[in-house]
Design a protein around this motif. Structure first.
Motif, mmCIF file in Angstrom:
data_model
loop_
_atom_site.group_PDB
_atom_site.id
_atom_site.type_symbol
_atom_site.label_atom_id
_atom_site.label_comp_id
_atom_site.label_asym_id
_atom_site.label_seq_id
_atom_site.Cartn_x
_atom_site.Cartn_y
_atom_site.Cartn_z
ATOM 1 N N HIS A 10 -32.076 5.758 -48.923
ATOM 2 C CA HIS A 10 -31.988 7.155 -49.342
ATOM 3 C C HIS A 10 -31.150 7.256 -50.612
ATOM 4 O O HIS A 10 -30.431 6.310 -50.968
ATOM 5 C CB HIS A 10 -31.272 7.999 -48.281
ATOM 6 N N HIS A 117 -37.110 6.606 -47.914
ATOM 7 C CA HIS A 117 -37.319 7.830 -47.131
ATOM 8 C C HIS A 117 -38.712 8.404 -47.387
ATOM 9 O O HIS A 117 -39.370 8.892 -46.491
ATOM 10 C CB HIS A 117 -36.221 8.838 -47.518
ATOM 11 N N CYS A 125 -36.984 11.262 -52.314
ATOM 12 C CA CYS A 125 -35.921 10.344 -51.879
ATOM 13 C C CYS A 125 -36.493 8.967 -51.526
ATOM 14 O O CYS A 125 -37.445 8.898 -50.756
ATOM 15 C CB CYS A 125 -35.228 10.949 -50.651
HETATM 16 ZN ZN ZN Z 1 -33.492 10.615 -47.815
#
Ligand code: ZN
Length: 137
Positions: A10, A117, A125
């Motif tokens: 992330h 992500h 992300c």
């Molecule tokens: Zn994330």
């Protein structure tokens, strides 16, 4: 120990060059109703690796993927003016990310898979293609 099969990368979705630490993110995540920070590790702009949530506990970072994963966030991921997603990783952050992932693979699961992500959600992300970049780790 829970079974760990994957690492999900992330970003903190904060402006390029602005430092943040685990204390900041713990505060933000608590405000969203989590009992602590959702990530297990945070990679600072200078490459320092800070521990977040205990690795023994599932994280709160990727819907439906928390039980068997480790969540790592790097500080950054947005342009300075916050207008768009940007891969803001410094060389130090890239080096620390790889070092940390190799340690985790060695320690928990030689067949660990690496994802971003965005592989699980309609999000930018972590602002780069982690799955592709780390396919051969
Ligand atoms: Zn994330």
């Amino acid at each position: 120990m829970r079974k760990i099969n994957k690492i999900v990368i992330h970003c903190t979705a904060t402006p390029e060059g602005r430092p943040h630490d685990v204390a900041d993110i713990t505060r933000w995540h608590k405000a969203r109703g989590f009992n602590t920070i959702g990530y297990h590790f945070l990679i600072h702009i200078d490459g320092t690796i800070e521990r977040g949530r205990s690795i023994k506990k599932p994280g709160a970072h990727t819907r439906n993927e928390n039980q068997d994963s480790i969540g790592i966030a790097y500080v950054g991921g947005m342009t300075k003016d916050m207008s768009k997603a940007k891969d803001t990783r410094t060389t130090a952050q890239k080096d620390s990310l790889i070092k940390l992932m190799i340690e985790l693979i060695y320690k928990y699961n030689a067949d660990m898979q690496i994802f971003g992500h965005k592989d699980f959600a309609n999000k930018a992300c972590p602002s780069f293609n982690a799955k592709l970049e780390y396919a051969n780790l």
